[in-house]
Scaffold this motif. Sequence first.
Motif, PDB file in Angstrom:
ATOM      1  N   ILE A 109       0.843  -1.204   0.000  1.00 37.28           N
ATOM      2  CA  ILE A 109       0.000   0.000   0.000  1.00 37.28           C
ATOM      3  C   ILE A 109       0.874   1.249   0.000  1.00 37.28           C
ATOM      4  N   ARG A 110       1.935   1.192   0.797  1.00 36.28           N
ATOM      5  CA  ARG A 110       2.826   2.362   0.918  1.00 36.28           C
ATOM      6  C   ARG A 110       3.467   2.707  -0.429  1.00 36.28           C
ATOM      7  N   SER A 111       3.963   1.692  -1.133  1.00 33.57           N
ATOM      8  CA  SER A 111       4.658   1.975  -2.394  1.00 33.57           C
ATOM      9  C   SER A 111       3.689   2.522  -3.443  1.00 33.57           C
ATOM     10  N   THR A 112       2.442   2.025  -3.448  1.00 38.45           N
ATOM     11  CA  THR A 112       1.474   2.527  -4.432  1.00 38.45           C
ATOM     12  C   THR A 112       1.082   3.965  -4.124  1.00 38.45           C
ATOM     13  N   VAL A 113       0.806   4.226  -2.825  1.00 43.97           N
ATOM     14  CA  VAL A 113       0.334   5.577  -2.441  1.00 43.97           C
ATOM     15  C   VAL A 113       1.458   6.597  -2.617  1.00 43.97           C
ATOM     16  N   SER A 114       2.679   6.203  -2.269  1.00 47.30           N
ATOM     17  CA  SER A 114       3.779   7.176  -2.325  1.00 47.30           C
ATOM     18  C   SER A 114       4.087   7.598  -3.753  1.00 47.30           C
ATOM     19  N   ALA A 115       3.648   6.783  -4.708  1.00 44.99           N
ATOM     20  CA  ALA A 115       3.918   7.123  -6.106  1.00 44.99           C
ATOM     21  C   ALA A 115       2.895   8.135  -6.649  1.00 44.99           C
ATOM     22  N   LEU A 116       1.849   8.374  -5.886  1.00 44.12           N
ATOM     23  CA  LEU A 116       0.814   9.292  -6.367  1.00 44.12           C
ATOM     24  C   LEU A 116       1.297  10.745  -6.288  1.00 44.12           C
ATOM     25  N   PRO A 117       0.856  11.567  -7.240  1.00 43.65           N
ATOM     26  CA  PRO A 117       1.275  12.975  -7.190  1.00 43.65           C
ATOM     27  C   PRO A 117       0.691  13.673  -5.966  1.00 43.65           C
ATOM     28  N   GLY A 118       1.492  14.585  -5.403  1.00 38.57           N
ATOM     29  CA  GLY A 118       1.025  15.345  -4.234  1.00 38.57           C
ATOM     30  C   GLY A 118       1.219  14.609  -2.931  1.00 38.57           C
ATOM     31  N   VAL A 119       1.875  13.456  -2.967  1.00 38.73           N
ATOM     32  CA  VAL A 119       2.142  12.707  -1.723  1.00 38.73           C
ATOM     33  C   VAL A 119       3.639  12.785  -1.446  1.00 38.73           C
ATOM     34  N   GLU A 120       3.993  13.344  -0.284  1.00 38.36           N
ATOM     35  CA  GLU A 120       5.414  13.497   0.066  1.00 38.36           C
ATOM     36  C   GLU A 120       5.907  12.346   0.930  1.00 38.36           C
ATOM     37  N   ALA A 121       5.038  11.812   1.748  1.00 45.95           N
ATOM     38  CA  ALA A 121       5.441  10.691   2.612  1.00 45.95           C
ATOM     39  C   ALA A 121       4.212   9.881   2.969  1.00 45.95           C
ATOM     40  N   VAL A 122       4.398   8.589   3.127  1.00 47.51           N
ATOM     41  CA  VAL A 122       3.319   7.719   3.564  1.00 47.51           C
ATOM     42  C   VAL A 122       3.920   6.595   4.399  1.00 47.51           C
ATOM     43  N   GLY A 123       3.213   6.223   5.463  1.00 45.22           N
ATOM     44  CA  GLY A 123       3.746   5.153   6.309  1.00 45.22           C
ATOM     45  C   GLY A 123       2.669   4.645   7.251  1.00 45.22           C
ATOM     46  N   TRP A 124       2.999   3.538   7.928  1.00 46.51           N
ATOM     47  CA  TRP A 124       2.061   2.927   8.869  1.00 46.51           C
ATOM     48  C   TRP A 124       2.542   3.161  10.288  1.00 46.51           C
TER      49      TRP A 124
END
Lengths: 254, 787
Positions: free
Chosen positions: B467-482
Amino acid sequence: MQCFTHPTIIEMRGVGKAFPAGSADCHVLTDIHLNVRQGEFVSVAGPSGCGKTTLLSLMGLLDVPTKGELRFAGQPVQHLGRAQRAILRNRHIGFVFQASNLIEDLSVAENVALPLSFRKGISRHESRRRVRDALAGVGMAHRMRYYPSQLSGGQKQRVAVARALAGNPTILLADEPTGNLDLRNGEAVMSLFSRLHAEGRTICMVTHDERFGAMAERTVRLLDGHVVDESTHQQRLAESESGLDQYSLGEPVQ
Amino acid sequence: MKWRPQASRDAHALARWPAFMLLASGTLSLGVAAAIGGVTLLDAVLQPPPWPNHERVAIYGRRTPDDPMRAMSPQLYDAVGQPAMVLSRGIARIPETVNVVAGRHTEILRAQRVDTGFLHTLGVAPSGTTDGGMGHGALVSEALRARLADIAPQVVGQTIVVDGSNVEIRGVLPAEYRFFSDVDLLLSLDPLNGSTALDGNMTAVALLSSASDIRPFSARVLRAARDIGPDPHGEDVRWSGATPIDDLVAYRARAPLWGFALSGVLVLAVAGMNVSQLISTRMFARIDETAVKMVFGARWEPWRSAGFDALAVGVLGFAVGLPGGTALVRLFKPFIPPAWLVSAAPMAPGWRVLSVVAAMTFVVLVLAAVIGAARVMGRLRHRERTMMSGAPAMRVTTGWTASALVLAQVALATLLVSYGMIAVSRAWLLAGTSPGFDTADGVVVELHPPMGAYPELSSVVRLADAIRSTVSALPGVEAVGWSSDVPTGRGFRMPFLRRGGGSRFIPFAVVSPGGIEAMGLRLLAGRTVVESDGSDAHPVAMVNEAYVRAFGSRGIGGFVRPAGRGAREARIVGIVGNTRRDAKGAAAPAVYVPLAQVDPHVFALMRQLQPLFVAIRGPAAATVASDALPSIVGEAAPSLALSPPVPLERIADAPLAGAHRDVALFATLSGVAVSLTAAGQYAMHSVEVAASRYALSLRMALGATPGQLLAHVVRKAFRVALSGIVLGLFGTCVMQHFSLGMVMPAGTAIGVSMAAALVMVFGTLVAVAAPASHAAALEPWRVLRSD
């Protein structure tokens, strides 16, 4: 003897007093013309409901006329506010009521000092001196620490006179001062008034007791809110001797 | 029927006193509302639990010395068995978080797994079941049934997906059902196999043949616990036994709720005293009329008049106080800890509460009327006596009881206002402090990977990575984590060893790579959790500043040491800033461990007790969380439910909720106290002015100006009020000295005291304004003549 050369303290010109009573007004006093000069001892007599007490309330600045002109020491007073009238009252008028009206929770000395406590510029020392002198003047100095409940009716009234005198007023107004007293105490109070008058005090007294009213040098008789007669002590003596005193019982002789 | 015209005359007379009616009934309504509020809260605890068999049900197992609630393990449950004195028994796990899919609707809910004997033992009969049990299906709460009814009107018989498994809804729990906490559904508990980390912390109930069997049954539990041997969690087996379930229901709530109820009744009593003063005021003002009526034979006039006033005030006050009390209950309900509640039914004043409060109000009003009438009778007698001696009554002092009452009221109100000011100053200071993390452009979404679909830690890690790798690739996302917790959370606590010895429970969270950055935590030193912090790498941890100070750690390069046998120590590789976690504003030590490196047993326990969070940071974080994330998660894990996204700003404000609650609570209490005190002061000084109008008129006749009379009354009022204020501030100092209630923030003592004193001075001025104005407006000649 009337003191025509002395300044007038109270001057009433066409004074009237009406109280609202439903849709109409109740006229208690109508077209009163009356002067009280310095040094006079005036009594106001008349039957119950004739307006004596109302007249005294106007003289004492407790109320204002609804008509005419009222002057105190030459100053028109009917347009003064309650506070200004209270200050004038405190400085110039001493009251003695039918009931002594002493405050039970205050000592004799505190009761006498009461009017002085409302006056600015009187030190505690000066107040104490005046209280002592006023009580000494009525023969009650030895009861200074007493409470009203510890005094007889006559003593209470003497303390009430002392309270009226403590502020060294220009005029002493008394409303039936002997009304609640027995004959002996009434006579004592009246002899006190006579002495005060002799010392130069101006006194105006409301009474319906002819014996005591006769001790004043001038008597004003009221009937249904009108002044119906004004006589001096000498005139009354003469009338009495000729049997012309129509109003001695408060009602015209038929 | 002579009373009718008389009542009509009294009603007309009362209508001419709108201010009296407004004030007296308003005062009484405050008292009635407070009493209803307090007694309703108490009634919520005193009412019988929503389990028909509660009188003979015992909870059994181990417990700790400081907590009477008992926990059960499968071994002990088997060892105790079902002796002859036990008619039935049952066991339940502690509530857990589950994903529920109903139709197209997916939701995260709270569920509790119970065995087949559990509800039977409690005597709870679900509705809609054919056999009275749930079998392998589920029972839903009334609240969930109402929600599901929007999807399908017939809820029973529907199949829902719980953590990936199809479960049939077999019945609906009674609306009032609640077993120590609110749950949305009951699920069947498979035969005990000790497979989950929660199994040592279950709740066992037994239905005894009679309540007197509790002692022998408790002894049997103790014997069984001793036979098993030492508790694996280190708890002392001597505390094993059985406790009647009634003793455990809301036991923590009883003392404070009795306190609430007592406070409510006290407020009613104080209101009654104020009403008595107000009735006296009205009666003193009509004393001449009363005296005339008595002369003409109306001997009971004062009593009748006071009684009518009390009746009218009572009817109006109760009518206004009833909705007021209900509103008060509604206001305080969110602040009542869930552990205090016995039933799931909505808390509302029932007939029992209303009867009790009505009876108390009646007594208070009778006393108020009797006291009011007696005072006027006393005054009339005194006047009669003094009239006989030719002098009107000139007593002007206030009764010491009335003064003492007002003094106590002012002191109490000052105390409450002081605490209100403390609450305001704390909230103010807390709002002014930084939350400790960057709240801009950040959101969190709650999810719960079920144990069935993701039994191993590695499967959760893989899901998180995907989920993290997919979301982090989206534009406007600087960081994502659990993360297992949000920056302000206090969810999971673990014991960690101190450097000098001993251990301490502190917040503990697991984070995936990107989690620290996505949550906006400030990195002060070292590094954050990275991809290389895998399960086979050397264990690492991050701590916050408070941890370094509280545990005497040397920071980067130091170690965190979890307490417990076999726990692995981890090297500190990063230090983050403190975050605001509670209403006290004090920073709590916290430890963050990489998700891939957490002890699998600890993680199993964590994930059953609480959900996980996906944190997203960036300009498009909110849009991604609401639009893209559900489809991304839906593809990776179809049965996984997501909560609505919550902005980090709201997460940052969560610790302020306690401060806001304190402000609301004390603002309400001090508002009521100040209002009642003001009413009390008004009543007392009105009585005093009415009773001493002759003496006041005399003062005016002797030359006192209206201003001097006004000052005279105000001065007398402040003599009592200032004493009360000083007493109240002294009480606050004493309570602060002994750390009772909220602690005053440092350096605010003078400000708080001044503000509380100013509020009380203002209240006193408002209260005394009307009586003082009445005194100043007296017409001396009229009063002196009329008396």
